[in-house]
Motif scaffolding. Structure first.
Motif, short mmCIF file in Angstrom:
data_model
loop_
_atom_site.label_atom_id
_atom_site.label_comp_id
_atom_site.label_asym_id
_atom_site.label_seq_id
_atom_site.Cartn_x
_atom_site.Cartn_y
_atom_site.Cartn_z
N TYR A 1 0.84 -1.21 0.00
CA TYR A 1 0.00 0.00 0.00
C TYR A 1 0.87 1.26 0.00
O TYR A 1 0.64 2.18 -0.78
N ALA A 2 1.88 1.28 0.85
CA ALA A 2 2.77 2.44 0.93
C ALA A 2 3.49 2.66 -0.40
O ALA A 2 3.67 3.80 -0.84
N GLU B 1 2.50 1.54 -3.56
CA GLU B 1 1.70 1.68 -4.78
C GLU B 1 0.48 2.61 -4.70
O GLU B 1 0.09 3.17 -5.71
N LEU B 2 -0.12 2.78 -3.53
CA LEU B 2 -1.39 3.52 -3.49
C LEU B 2 -1.43 4.73 -2.57
O LEU B 2 -2.15 5.69 -2.85
N GLU B 3 -0.70 4.67 -1.49
CA GLU B 3 -0.83 5.68 -0.45
C GLU B 3 -0.72 7.12 -0.97
O GLU B 3 -1.50 7.99 -0.58
N ARG B 4 0.22 7.37 -1.85
CA ARG B 4 0.44 8.75 -2.32
C ARG B 4 -0.74 9.30 -3.12
O ARG B 4 -0.86 10.50 -3.32
N TYR B 5 -1.64 8.42 -3.59
CA TYR B 5 -2.79 8.86 -4.38
C TYR B 5 -4.05 9.03 -3.52
O TYR B 5 -5.07 9.48 -4.03
N LEU C 1 -9.10 8.31 3.16
CA LEU C 1 -8.90 6.99 2.56
C LEU C 1 -7.67 6.29 3.14
O LEU C 1 -7.66 5.07 3.32
N ARG C 2 -6.64 7.05 3.47
CA ARG C 2 -5.46 6.45 4.12
C ARG C 2 -5.84 5.83 5.46
O ARG C 2 -5.39 4.74 5.80
N LYS C 3 -6.65 6.54 6.23
CA LYS C 3 -7.08 6.03 7.53
C LYS C 3 -7.97 4.80 7.36
O LYS C 3 -7.87 3.85 8.14
N THR C 4 -8.84 4.83 6.36
CA THR C 4 -9.71 3.68 6.09
C THR C 4 -8.86 2.46 5.73
O THR C 4 -9.09 1.37 6.24
N PHE C 5 -7.87 2.65 4.87
CA PHE C 5 -7.00 1.55 4.50
C PHE C 5 -6.25 1.03 5.72
O PHE C 5 -6.08 -0.18 5.88
#
Length: 121
Positions: free
Chosen positions: A98-99, A101-105, A110-114
């Motif tokens: 996640y860190a 591939e996705l976190e920066r987007y 949404l970061r907290k949800t993930f």
């Protein structure tokens, strides 16, 4: 398959996102005469000048949908790379993927949800 089942909520969310973005891309294409592929759909968007300057994508659009399909697949691949690379913890593999591939987007919410979803991985 066992790994995918063990991922539970994370896999379900990734799959739901992937399906939704693929539907968006197909829907955009289905509204254009002669559009028979994702590539054709992207060209329709280029000719319609629907995207902003400097790579700002219209949302919803086939381009935006395909971008998120790519990001979701990269996230899933990164999880498997972590596990195949020797990471024993599925949760740690998901967090690192996640860190990477996705976190920066994702925005704050949404970061907290993930982060909460990854607690269950």
């Amino acid at each position: 398959l066992a790994i995918w089942r063990a991922m539970g909520v994370v896999a379900a969310l990734a799959t739901k996102e992937l399906q939704g973005n693929m539907r968006t891309t197909a829907l955009v294409c289905s509204t254009k005469p002669g559009c028979t592929s994702a590539r054709a759909s992207l060209w329709h968007e280029v000719y319609a000048k629907m995207h902003g300057p400097r790579g700002v994508l219209a949302d919803p659009s086939a381009a935006c949908g395909l971008l998120w399909v790519r990001r979701t697949l990269a996230f899933q691949a990164a999880i498997f790379e972590e596990l195949l690379g020797g990471e024993a913890s599925l949760r740690s593999a998901c967090e690192r993927a996640y860190a990477l591939e996705l976190e920066r987007y994702h925005g704050f919410q949404l970061r907290k949800t993930f982060a909460l979803l990854l607690l269950n991985a």
